[in-house]
Design a protein around this motif. Structure first.
Motif, PDB file in Angstrom:
ATOM      1  N   HIS A 146     -55.374  92.325  27.910  1.00 35.41           N
ATOM      2  CA  HIS A 146     -55.361  93.934  28.525  1.00 35.41           C
ATOM      3  C   HIS A 146     -55.791  93.163  29.831  1.00 35.41           C
ATOM      4  O   HIS A 146     -56.133  94.176  30.743  1.00 35.41           O
ATOM      5  CB  HIS A 146     -56.512  94.754  28.123  1.00 35.41           C
ATOM      6  CG  HIS A 146     -55.894  95.145  26.551  1.00 35.41           C
ATOM      7  ND1 HIS A 146     -54.786  96.081  26.606  1.00 35.41           N
ATOM      8  CD2 HIS A 146     -56.286  94.948  25.543  1.00 35.41           C
ATOM      9  CE1 HIS A 146     -54.505  96.299  25.097  1.00 35.41           C
ATOM     10  NE2 HIS A 146     -55.413  95.528  24.431  1.00 35.41           N
ATOM     11  N   GLU A 147     -56.096  91.966  30.324  1.00 34.59           N
ATOM     12  CA  GLU A 147     -56.760  91.475  31.612  1.00 34.59           C
ATOM     13  C   GLU A 147     -55.392  91.357  32.527  1.00 34.59           C
ATOM     14  O   GLU A 147     -54.301  91.144  32.177  1.00 34.59           O
ATOM     15  CB  GLU A 147     -57.344  90.509  31.452  1.00 34.59           C
ATOM     16  CG  GLU A 147     -58.609  90.653  30.649  1.00 34.59           C
ATOM     17  CD  GLU A 147     -59.621  89.566  31.285  1.00 34.59           C
ATOM     18  OE1 GLU A 147     -60.145  89.542  32.280  1.00 34.59           O
ATOM     19  OE2 GLU A 147     -60.215  88.776  30.307  1.00 34.59           O
ATOM     20  N   ASP A 148     -56.025  91.612  34.077  1.00 33.22           N
ATOM     21  CA  ASP A 148     -54.874  91.229  34.826  1.00 33.22           C
ATOM     22  C   ASP A 148     -54.951  89.707  35.034  1.00 33.22           C
ATOM     23  O   ASP A 148     -55.906  89.278  35.484  1.00 33.22           O
ATOM     24  CB  ASP A 148     -55.619  91.860  36.081  1.00 33.22           C
ATOM     25  CG  ASP A 148     -54.704  91.538  37.392  1.00 33.22           C
ATOM     26  OD1 ASP A 148     -53.554  91.057  37.324  1.00 33.22           O
ATOM     27  OD2 ASP A 148     -55.107  92.175  38.672  1.00 33.22           O
ATOM     28  N   VAL A 149     -53.871  89.356  34.945  1.00 36.61           N
ATOM     29  CA  VAL A 149     -53.718  87.727  35.090  1.00 36.61           C
ATOM     30  C   VAL A 149     -53.330  87.082  36.542  1.00 36.61           C
ATOM     31  O   VAL A 149     -53.191  86.009  36.601  1.00 36.61           O
ATOM     32  CB  VAL A 149     -52.912  87.145  33.839  1.00 36.61           C
ATOM     33  CG1 VAL A 149     -53.223  87.573  32.798  1.00 36.61           C
ATOM     34  CG2 VAL A 149     -51.318  87.726  34.158  1.00 36.61           C
ATOM     35  N   ARG A 150     -53.340  88.011  37.301  1.00 38.33           N
ATOM     36  CA  ARG A 150     -52.867  87.556  38.685  1.00 38.33           C
ATOM     37  C   ARG A 150     -53.993  86.664  39.373  1.00 38.33           C
ATOM     38  O   ARG A 150     -52.987  85.691  39.813  1.00 38.33           O
ATOM     39  CB  ARG A 150     -52.737  88.962  39.574  1.00 38.33           C
ATOM     40  CG  ARG A 150     -52.248  88.349  41.142  1.00 38.33           C
ATOM     41  CD  ARG A 150     -51.850  89.787  41.900  1.00 38.33           C
ATOM     42  NE  ARG A 150     -53.077  90.508  42.311  1.00 38.33           N
ATOM     43  CZ  ARG A 150     -53.741  90.160  43.310  1.00 38.33           C
ATOM     44  NH1 ARG A 150     -53.272  89.033  44.225  1.00 38.33           N
ATOM     45  NH2 ARG A 150     -54.903  90.669  43.994  1.00 38.33           N
ATOM     46  N   LEU A 165     -53.430  80.547  40.847  1.00 36.57           N
ATOM     47  CA  LEU A 165     -53.814  78.749  40.459  1.00 36.57           C
ATOM     48  C   LEU A 165     -52.607  78.195  40.251  1.00 36.57           C
ATOM     49  O   LEU A 165     -52.531  76.953  39.756  1.00 36.57           O
ATOM     50  CB  LEU A 165     -54.970  78.962  39.281  1.00 36.57           C
ATOM     51  CG  LEU A 165     -56.359  79.631  39.995  1.00 36.57           C
ATOM     52  CD1 LEU A 165     -57.346  79.506  38.825  1.00 36.57           C
ATOM     53  CD2 LEU A 165     -56.928  78.943  41.363  1.00 36.57           C
ATOM     54  N   GLY A 166     -51.500  78.947  39.581  1.00 41.69           N
ATOM     55  CA  GLY A 166     -50.458  78.286  39.180  1.00 41.69           C
ATOM     56  C   GLY A 166     -50.280  78.222  37.579  1.00 41.69           C
ATOM     57  O   GLY A 166     -49.471  77.426  36.853  1.00 41.69           O
ATOM     58  N   ALA A 167     -51.257  78.766  36.877  1.00 40.00           N
ATOM     59  CA  ALA A 167     -51.430  78.710  35.586  1.00 40.00           C
ATOM     60  C   ALA A 167     -50.576  79.772  34.723  1.00 40.00           C
ATOM     61  O   ALA A 167     -50.177  81.029  35.188  1.00 40.00           O
ATOM     62  CB  ALA A 167     -52.734  78.846  34.895  1.00 40.00           C
ATOM     63  N   GLN A 168     -50.086  79.475  33.435  1.00 41.48           N
ATOM     64  CA  GLN A 168     -49.307  80.267  32.558  1.00 41.48           C
ATOM     65  C   GLN A 168     -50.282  81.063  32.030  1.00 41.48           C
ATOM     66  O   GLN A 168     -51.505  80.626  31.648  1.00 41.48           O
ATOM     67  CB  GLN A 168     -48.331  79.544  31.891  1.00 41.48           C
ATOM     68  CG  GLN A 168     -46.984  78.961  32.504  1.00 41.48           C
ATOM     69  CD  GLN A 168     -46.529  77.908  31.695  1.00 41.48           C
ATOM     70  OE1 GLN A 168     -46.723  77.974  30.280  1.00 41.48           O
ATOM     71  NE2 GLN A 168     -45.426  77.428  31.882  1.00 41.48           N
TER      72      GLN A 168
END
Length: 167
Positions: free
Chosen positions: A40-44, A49-52
């Motif tokens: 449910h978090e915003d992963v932007r 940082l370039g992470a998946q």
């Protein structure tokens, strides 16, 4: 073969605050970096940082079947409160082929003999990208990015020279 770092974090902000520079530097070094967080978090901020990203709960349900990464980084409080994370960390340390790194809080007493204090010196680019990721995660302290990030790490064999003993 590409190296893989799995980061197990209770929140996006926690991962960025404690390990954002290291995540960025490993991505730039050609590693596949995957951060496991709540769906449910915003992963932007992690994308900056370039992470998946993967959903933490679904990965924990199938942790045993997931291919072992060369490095796993875990928030110390998750180790203490989730038995699946605890078993995964202890199993990785027992196998000795996976670098295990913890951040934040105190090191659980059962790991004291297995881990040592280490730090990662952030590249200038990592500091800049971490600042932007923190701003995206709505962290007011984003203007002050330390030159190093501190961890506790344990492994039989290190696959990277970016974590050095803390002085």
């Amino acid at each position: 073969m590409r190296y893989r770092l799995d980061v197990v974090s209770p929140t996006v902000l926690d991962a960025v605050q404690y390990a954002g520079g290291w995540i960025y530097d490993r991505v730039m070094a050609g590693w596949d970096v995957c951060v496991l967080v709540d769906r449910h978090e915003d992963v932007r901020p992690l994308e900056i940082l370039g992470a998946q990203t993967l959903e933490l709960e679904s990965v924990l349900e199938s942790w045993e079947q997931r291919p072992h990464p060369q490095t796993v980084a875990v928030a110390a409080d998750l180790f203490g409160r989730d038995d699946r994370v605890r078993r995964g960390v202890l199993g990785a340390l027992e196998q000795g082929a996976t670098e295990v790194t913890l951040w934040g809080g105190s090191v659980p007493s059962e790991l004291n003999s297995s881990v040592e204090s280490v730090e990662h010196r952030l590249s200038a680019a990592a500091r800049a990208f971490k600042a932007q990721a923190l701003k995206a995660a709505v962290d007011a302290s984003a203007d002050t990015i330390e030159r190093t990030e501190s961890f506790c790490s344990g492994t039989m064999v290190s696959v990277a020279a970016d974590l050095v003993p803390a002085s």
